[in-house]
Design an enzyme around this catalytic site. Structure first.
Site, PDB file in Angstrom:
ATOM      1  N   LYS A 119       0.830  -1.208   0.000  1.00 55.79           N
ATOM      2  CA  LYS A 119       0.000   0.000   0.000  1.00 55.79           C
ATOM      3  C   LYS A 119       0.867   1.262   0.000  1.00 55.79           C
ATOM      4  O   LYS A 119       0.638   2.177  -0.800  1.00 55.79           O
ATOM      5  CB  LYS A 119      -0.922   0.008   1.222  1.00 55.79           C
ATOM      6  CG  LYS A 119      -1.869   1.205   1.274  1.00 55.79           C
ATOM      7  CD  LYS A 119      -2.721   1.177   2.532  1.00 55.79           C
ATOM      8  CE  LYS A 119      -1.902   1.557   3.753  1.00 55.79           C
ATOM      9  NZ  LYS A 119      -2.729   1.710   4.975  1.00 55.79           N
ATOM     10  N   ASP A 158      -6.495   1.150   1.086  1.00 54.96           N
ATOM     11  CA  ASP A 158      -6.536   1.291   2.545  1.00 54.96           C
ATOM     12  C   ASP A 158      -7.940   0.921   3.013  1.00 54.96           C
ATOM     13  O   ASP A 158      -8.748   0.397   2.245  1.00 54.96           O
ATOM     14  CB  ASP A 158      -6.162   2.718   2.952  1.00 54.96           C
ATOM     15  CG  ASP A 158      -7.196   3.752   2.506  1.00 54.96           C
ATOM     16  OD1 ASP A 158      -8.113   3.405   1.724  1.00 54.96           O
ATOM     17  OD2 ASP A 158      -7.088   4.909   2.955  1.00 54.96           O
TER      18      ASP A 158
END
Length: 210
Positions: free
Chosen positions: A120, A138
């Site tokens: 991420k 997220d």
């Protein structure tokens, strides 16, 4: 969500906010990397407060090594998990100096090898720093993808892969920011603001609030 609705979904988000920006403060790719790594399980506002003075004295991995772990902790002690984050930031700075001449690489695999930098974080850094059309999933994007029917998946990676296929290429560069901002301010976890939603009629969420 069918192709026509996906196109309209992002067209409306674009119309509402043509040039979306991330909310973390940074000065270059390195400070962006640090800010994103620190933001895990913390708010952008909290990270910005902690890095305001830090980024006045740190702009490179070598600056970070010169500051040292103890010095870094003094700046970020208001952020959750600051002890482990400080260790990772220092280790990552050392790796950048040793293996990349102190330069943050625009390379997914190389970034993911850095301590405290997962998929991420690497996606976020490449998207913002070098305009690479990545999707960093997220909690907000995971929720929006599943709730709207845009990209349903049981894991962040599954949602990411589906979004890469689902997002029209025209909107791919900024899709990450649009979805995060939408999840943060409109499609909230506990009480979504459906009455303020620009894509209300395109959404598959059954428990809509008005």
């Amino acid at each position: 969500m069918n192709k026509a609705n996906r196109e309209e979904f992002f067209r409306r988000l674009w119309e509402d906010n043509p040039e979306p920006k991330g909310e973390l403060n940074y000065t270059n790719p390195y400070t962006l990397l640090v800010a994103v790594a620190l933001s895990a399980q913390a708010t952008d506002i909290g990270v910005n407060k902690a890095t305001e003075k830090l980024f006045q004295i740190v702009s490179t991995p070598q600056d970070m090594l010169d500051l040292g772990e103890a010095g870094l902790k003094e700046h970020i002690k208001t952020i959750g998990l600051y002890n482990s984050k400080a260790k990772n930031v220092i280790k990552a700075a050392q790796m950048l100096v040793d293996n990349h001449e102190g330069i943050v690489p625009n390379n997914q695999a190389a970034l993911e090898k850095l301590p405290g930098v997962g998929r991420k974080t690497a996606n976020v850094v490449r998207n913002i720093a070098w305009a690479v059309p990545t999707i960093a999933v997220d909690t907000h994007i995971f929720r929006v993808g599943n709730r709207t029917g845009l990209a349903k998946g049981k894991t962040p990676l599954e949602v990411e892969k589906k979004l890469i296929k689902a997002v029209p290429k025209t909107y791919m560069l900024h899709a990450h920011h649009w979805l995060i901002l939408h999840g943060r301010y409109i499609c909230k976890a506990r009480k979504p603001e459906c009455g303020q939603c620009k894509v209300y009629d395109l959404c598959a969420y059954k428990a809509k609030t008005v």
